[in-house]
Scaffold this motif. Structure first.
Motif, PDB file in Angstrom:
ATOM      1  N   LYS A  93     -11.942  30.278  47.194  1.00  0.00           N
ATOM      2  CA  LYS A  93     -12.789  29.510  47.784  1.00  0.00           C
ATOM      3  C   LYS A  93     -14.119  30.239  48.194  1.00  0.00           C
ATOM      4  CE  LYS A  93     -10.826  25.340  49.484  1.00  0.00           C
ATOM      5  NZ  LYS A  93     -10.696  24.523  50.682  1.00  0.00           N
ATOM      6  N   SER A  94     -14.019  31.526  48.707  1.00  0.00           N
ATOM      7  CA  SER A  94     -15.343  32.190  49.094  1.00  0.00           C
ATOM      8  C   SER A  94     -15.785  32.843  47.706  1.00  0.00           C
ATOM      9  CB  SER A  94     -14.777  33.471  49.941  1.00  0.00           C
ATOM     10  OG  SER A  94     -15.764  34.175  50.251  1.00  0.00           O
ATOM     11  N   GLN A  95     -15.267  33.144  46.726  1.00  0.00           N
ATOM     12  CA  GLN A  95     -15.553  33.537  45.389  1.00  0.00           C
ATOM     13  C   GLN A  95     -16.560  32.497  44.960  1.00  0.00           C
ATOM     14  OE1 GLN A  95     -11.915  35.005  43.714  1.00  0.00           O
ATOM     15  NE2 GLN A  95     -12.256  36.965  44.535  1.00  0.00           N
ATOM     16  N   LYS A  96     -15.802  31.276  44.791  1.00  0.00           N
ATOM     17  CA  LYS A  96     -16.598  30.274  44.170  1.00  0.00           C
ATOM     18  C   LYS A  96     -17.963  29.982  45.085  1.00  0.00           C
ATOM     19  CE  LYS A  96     -12.688  27.888  41.862  1.00  0.00           C
ATOM     20  NZ  LYS A  96     -12.142  26.463  41.701  1.00  0.00           N
ATOM     21  N   SER A  97     -17.966  30.061  46.323  1.00  0.00           N
ATOM     22  CA  SER A  97     -18.911  29.877  46.978  1.00  0.00           C
ATOM     23  C   SER A  97     -20.081  31.005  46.898  1.00  0.00           C
ATOM     24  CB  SER A  97     -18.818  30.042  48.717  1.00  0.00           C
ATOM     25  OG  SER A  97     -19.674  29.632  49.471  1.00  0.00           O
ATOM     26  N   THR A  98     -19.632  32.023  46.771  1.00  0.00           N
ATOM     27  CA  THR A  98     -20.384  33.300  46.443  1.00  0.00           C
ATOM     28  C   THR A  98     -21.325  32.849  45.117  1.00  0.00           C
ATOM     29  OG1 THR A  98     -19.305  35.057  47.582  1.00  0.00           O
ATOM     30  CG2 THR A  98     -20.702  35.759  46.066  1.00  0.00           C
ATOM     31  N   GLN A  99     -20.541  32.632  44.013  1.00  0.00           N
ATOM     32  CA  GLN A  99     -21.105  32.607  42.644  1.00  0.00           C
ATOM     33  C   GLN A  99     -22.051  31.450  42.676  1.00  0.00           C
ATOM     34  OE1 GLN A  99     -17.391  31.952  40.419  1.00  0.00           O
ATOM     35  NE2 GLN A  99     -17.041  33.930  40.415  1.00  0.00           N
ATOM     36  N   ALA A 100     -21.755  30.210  43.371  1.00  0.00           N
ATOM     37  CA  ALA A 100     -22.774  29.022  43.531  1.00  0.00           C
ATOM     38  C   ALA A 100     -23.886  29.392  44.307  1.00  0.00           C
ATOM     39  CB  ALA A 100     -21.944  27.797  44.291  1.00  0.00           C
ATOM     40  N   THR A 101     -23.686  30.284  45.389  1.00  0.00           N
ATOM     41  CA  THR A 101     -24.951  30.736  46.090  1.00  0.00           C
ATOM     42  C   THR A 101     -25.683  31.437  45.085  1.00  0.00           C
ATOM     43  OG1 THR A 101     -23.371  30.668  48.226  1.00  0.00           O
ATOM     44  CG2 THR A 101     -25.665  31.853  48.182  1.00  0.00           C
ATOM     45  N   GLN A 102     -25.050  32.403  44.422  1.00  0.00           N
ATOM     46  CA  GLN A 102     -26.277  33.186  43.503  1.00  0.00           C
ATOM     47  C   GLN A 102     -26.948  32.324  42.571  1.00  0.00           C
ATOM     48  OE1 GLN A 102     -22.983  35.668  41.961  1.00  0.00           O
ATOM     49  NE2 GLN A 102     -23.016  37.310  43.553  1.00  0.00           N
ATOM     50  N   LYS A 103     -26.096  31.436  41.954  1.00  0.00           N
ATOM     51  CA  LYS A 103     -26.801  30.460  41.047  1.00  0.00           C
ATOM     52  C   LYS A 103     -27.822  29.630  41.484  1.00  0.00           C
ATOM     53  CE  LYS A 103     -25.414  26.594  38.030  1.00  0.00           C
ATOM     54  NZ  LYS A 103     -24.379  25.862  37.554  1.00  0.00           N
ATOM     55  N   TYR A 104     -27.676  29.127  42.781  1.00  0.00           N
ATOM     56  CA  TYR A 104     -28.873  28.441  43.386  1.00  0.00           C
ATOM     57  C   TYR A 104     -29.977  29.156  43.860  1.00  0.00           C
ATOM     58  CZ  TYR A 104     -30.599  24.266  45.702  1.00  0.00           C
ATOM     59  OH  TYR A 104     -31.424  23.427  46.010  1.00  0.00           O
ATOM     60  N   ALA A 105     -29.724  30.375  44.343  1.00  0.00           N
ATOM     61  CA  ALA A 105     -30.902  31.084  44.620  1.00  0.00           C
ATOM     62  C   ALA A 105     -31.560  31.536  43.473  1.00  0.00           C
ATOM     63  CB  ALA A 105     -30.117  32.386  45.399  1.00  0.00           C
ATOM     64  N   LYS A 106     -30.894  31.810  42.419  1.00  0.00           N
ATOM     65  CA  LYS A 106     -31.626  32.104  40.947  1.00  0.00           C
ATOM     66  C   LYS A 106     -32.440  30.918  40.815  1.00  0.00           C
ATOM     67  CE  LYS A 106     -31.044  33.752  36.527  1.00  0.00           C
ATOM     68  NZ  LYS A 106     -29.960  34.279  35.575  1.00  0.00           N
ATOM     69  N   LYS A 107     -32.005  29.882  40.884  1.00  0.00           N
ATOM     70  CA  LYS A 107     -32.800  28.683  40.592  1.00  0.00           C
ATOM     71  C   LYS A 107     -33.855  28.273  41.544  1.00  0.00           C
ATOM     72  CE  LYS A 107     -32.191  23.595  40.229  1.00  0.00           C
ATOM     73  NZ  LYS A 107     -31.224  22.461  40.505  1.00  0.00           N
ATOM     74  N   LEU A 108     -33.769  28.513  42.738  1.00  0.00           N
ATOM     75  CA  LEU A 108     -34.920  28.760  43.633  1.00  0.00           C
ATOM     76  C   LEU A 108     -35.779  29.372  43.543  1.00  0.00           C
ATOM     77  CD1 LEU A 108     -32.960  27.950  47.043  1.00  0.00           C
ATOM     78  CD2 LEU A 108     -34.262  26.109  45.846  1.00  0.00           C
ATOM     79  N   ARG A 109     -35.539  30.702  43.056  1.00  0.00           N
ATOM     80  CA  ARG A 109     -36.352  31.925  42.767  1.00  0.00           C
ATOM     81  C   ARG A 109     -37.073  31.502  41.367  1.00  0.00           C
ATOM     82  NH1 ARG A 109     -36.809  37.600  43.087  1.00  0.00           N
ATOM     83  NH2 ARG A 109     -38.792  38.267  42.301  1.00  0.00           N
ATOM     84  N   GLU A 110     -36.679  31.082  40.502  1.00  0.00           N
ATOM     85  CA  GLU A 110     -37.557  30.482  39.335  1.00  0.00           C
ATOM     86  C   GLU A 110     -38.794  29.515  39.631  1.00  0.00           C
ATOM     87  OE1 GLU A 110     -34.519  28.666  36.808  1.00  0.00           O
ATOM     88  OE2 GLU A 110     -33.726  31.076  36.239  1.00  0.00           O
ATOM     89  N   LYS A 111     -38.505  28.731  40.600  1.00  0.00           N
ATOM     90  CA  LYS A 111     -39.371  27.683  40.889  1.00  0.00           C
ATOM     91  C   LYS A 111     -40.346  28.447  42.258  1.00  0.00           C
ATOM     92  CE  LYS A 111     -36.871  24.435  43.520  1.00  0.00           C
ATOM     93  NZ  LYS A 111     -36.471  22.977  43.458  1.00  0.00           N
ATOM     94  N   GLY A 112     -39.999  29.557  42.746  1.00  0.00           N
ATOM     95  CA  GLY A 112     -40.807  29.803  44.183  1.00  0.00           C
ATOM     96  C   GLY A 112     -41.904  30.636  43.627  1.00  0.00           C
ATOM     97  N   ASP A 113     -42.452  31.167  44.973  1.00  0.00           N
ATOM     98  CA  ASP A 113     -43.638  31.873  44.886  1.00  0.00           C
ATOM     99  C   ASP A 113     -43.411  33.273  45.438  1.00  0.00           C
ATOM    100  OD1 ASP A 113     -46.146  33.162  44.568  1.00  0.00           O
ATOM    101  OD2 ASP A 113     -47.237  31.796  45.979  1.00  0.00           O
ATOM    102  N   VAL A 114     -42.920  34.134  44.642  1.00  0.00           N
ATOM    103  CA  VAL A 114     -42.238  35.426  45.174  1.00  0.00           C
ATOM    104  C   VAL A 114     -43.162  36.760  44.957  1.00  0.00           C
ATOM    105  CG1 VAL A 114     -40.370  36.731  45.462  1.00  0.00           C
ATOM    106  CG2 VAL A 114     -40.127  34.470  45.529  1.00  0.00           C
ATOM    107  N   THR A 115     -43.580  37.386  45.968  1.00  0.00           N
ATOM    108  CA  THR A 115     -44.122  38.748  45.689  1.00  0.00           C
ATOM    109  C   THR A 115     -43.373  39.900  46.152  1.00  0.00           C
ATOM    110  OG1 THR A 115     -46.468  37.683  45.377  1.00  0.00           O
ATOM    111  CG2 THR A 115     -46.144  40.152  45.837  1.00  0.00           C
ATOM    112  N   ILE A 116     -42.947  40.787  45.681  1.00  0.00           N
ATOM    113  CA  ILE A 116     -42.388  41.930  46.259  1.00  0.00           C
ATOM    114  C   ILE A 116     -43.143  43.222  46.225  1.00  0.00           C
ATOM    115  CG2 ILE A 116     -40.297  43.461  46.243  1.00  0.00           C
ATOM    116  CD1 ILE A 116     -38.532  41.177  45.216  1.00  0.00           C
ATOM    117  N   ASN A 117     -43.413  43.911  47.505  1.00  0.00           N
ATOM    118  CA  ASN A 117     -44.479  44.836  47.552  1.00  0.00           C
ATOM    119  C   ASN A 117     -43.838  46.279  47.408  1.00  0.00           C
ATOM    120  OD1 ASN A 117     -46.294  43.052  47.757  1.00  0.00           O
ATOM    121  ND2 ASN A 117     -45.912  42.862  49.993  1.00  0.00           N
ATOM    122  N   LEU A 118     -42.563  46.422  47.075  1.00  0.00           N
ATOM    123  CA  LEU A 118     -42.110  47.847  47.116  1.00  0.00           C
ATOM    124  C   LEU A 118     -42.505  48.605  45.621  1.00  0.00           C
ATOM    125  CD1 LEU A 118     -38.373  47.227  48.199  1.00  0.00           C
ATOM    126  CD2 LEU A 118     -40.035  48.286  49.320  1.00  0.00           C
TER     127      LEU A 118
END
Length: 258
Positions: free
Chosen positions: A233-258
């Motif tokens: 269950k934890s593995q499935k949750s991790t995979q789903a979290t990664q997938k959803y984070a990627k989806k949010l990243r695609e439509k989000g306004d993100v700047t990384i300054n490193l």
């Protein structure tokens, strides 16, 4: 003590370290540097590595901005140092040096993913109670084989006071609830439990071979079923979290300054 520090870091970074596999700008060519500057930077990294600490020089005060919210150096450094310690432990076994540049990028990406998910949880009105946080604190302390008091004291030594610990746990729990809200409860089949059991046996045998010892007998499947179900269950949750984070990243306004 190294194992305890790793567990402590993992207990509070689980909501972010899971996102290292997400797509990130690290796949794109970095800005070119002169060879002299690159060699100088590598020299500093190696000197710091010999002291068991990462090189945190040159990290900007604002590491990233996510939809207008700032991720600061103070947010970045504790997680970076924790992940560096974990990588150092792995490098001692593999013989390969930690790639600090890559690790910095991954750490920033992890924090960005966490911020994106946290913002989405807030937008959906997901609430985490003090009772929820206290329960999670107890579980984190138990996983580190400590009392709550000792756990908080150990976290303080790593630069996280009680208020920060509660804040991190609140974020973690809100993200877990967000994923449940988005995907529902994860179900585990008998076949998946069987595969996890075989994997556990294989890992036990490999560890024994590496240590030149005889493999300990793995408990029967039925005895391990609750633990294995939780693991899958934890593995499935991790995979789903990664997938959803990627989806949010695609439509989000993100700047990384490193």
């Amino acid at each position: 003590m190294q194992k305890s520090k790793w567990l402590l870091g993992l207990a509070l970074s689980v909501s972010v370290v899971a996102f290292a596999a997400c797509g990130s700008p690290e796949d794109k060519p970095a800005e070119e540097k002169t060879s002299a500057a690159a060699e100088q930077g590598q020299g500093k990294d190696q000197a710091q590595a010999q002291n068991g600490k990462p090189n945190t020089e040159g990290i900007p005060n604002v590491v990233a901005e996510v939809n207008g919210e700032k991720i600061t150096k103070d947010d970045f450094v504790p997680l970076y140092e924790t992940q560096y310690q974990q990588m150092q432990m792995q490098s001692q076994q593999s013989g390969q040096q930690v790639d600090e540049k890559k690790l910095k990028t991954q750490t920033a990406e992890n924090l960005v993913s966490t911020e994106l998910l946290s913002q989405e949880a807030d937008e959906r009105g997901i609430k985490v109670t003090d009772k929820d946080i206290d329960k999670a604190l107890g579980e984190s302390a138990k996983s580190s084989q400590m009392s709550k008091k000792d756990f908080l004291a150990a976290m303080k030594k790593q630069g996280m006071d009680e208020k920060k610990v509660h804040s991190e746990l609140k974020t973690q729990l809100s993200i877990e609830d967000l994923i449940k809200d988005e995907y529902g409860e994860f179900k585990v089949s008998g076949e998946e439990i069987g595969q996890a059991y075989q994997q556990a046996k294989t890992q036990q045998e490999q560890m024994a071979q590496q240590g030149g010892q005889q493999a300990q007998e793995v408990p029967p499947l039925e005895e391990m079923r609750p633990q294995l179900e939780k693991q899958v269950k934890s593995q499935k949750s991790t995979q789903a979290t990664q997938k959803y984070a990627k989806k949010l990243r695609e439509k989000g306004d993100v700047t990384i300054n490193l």
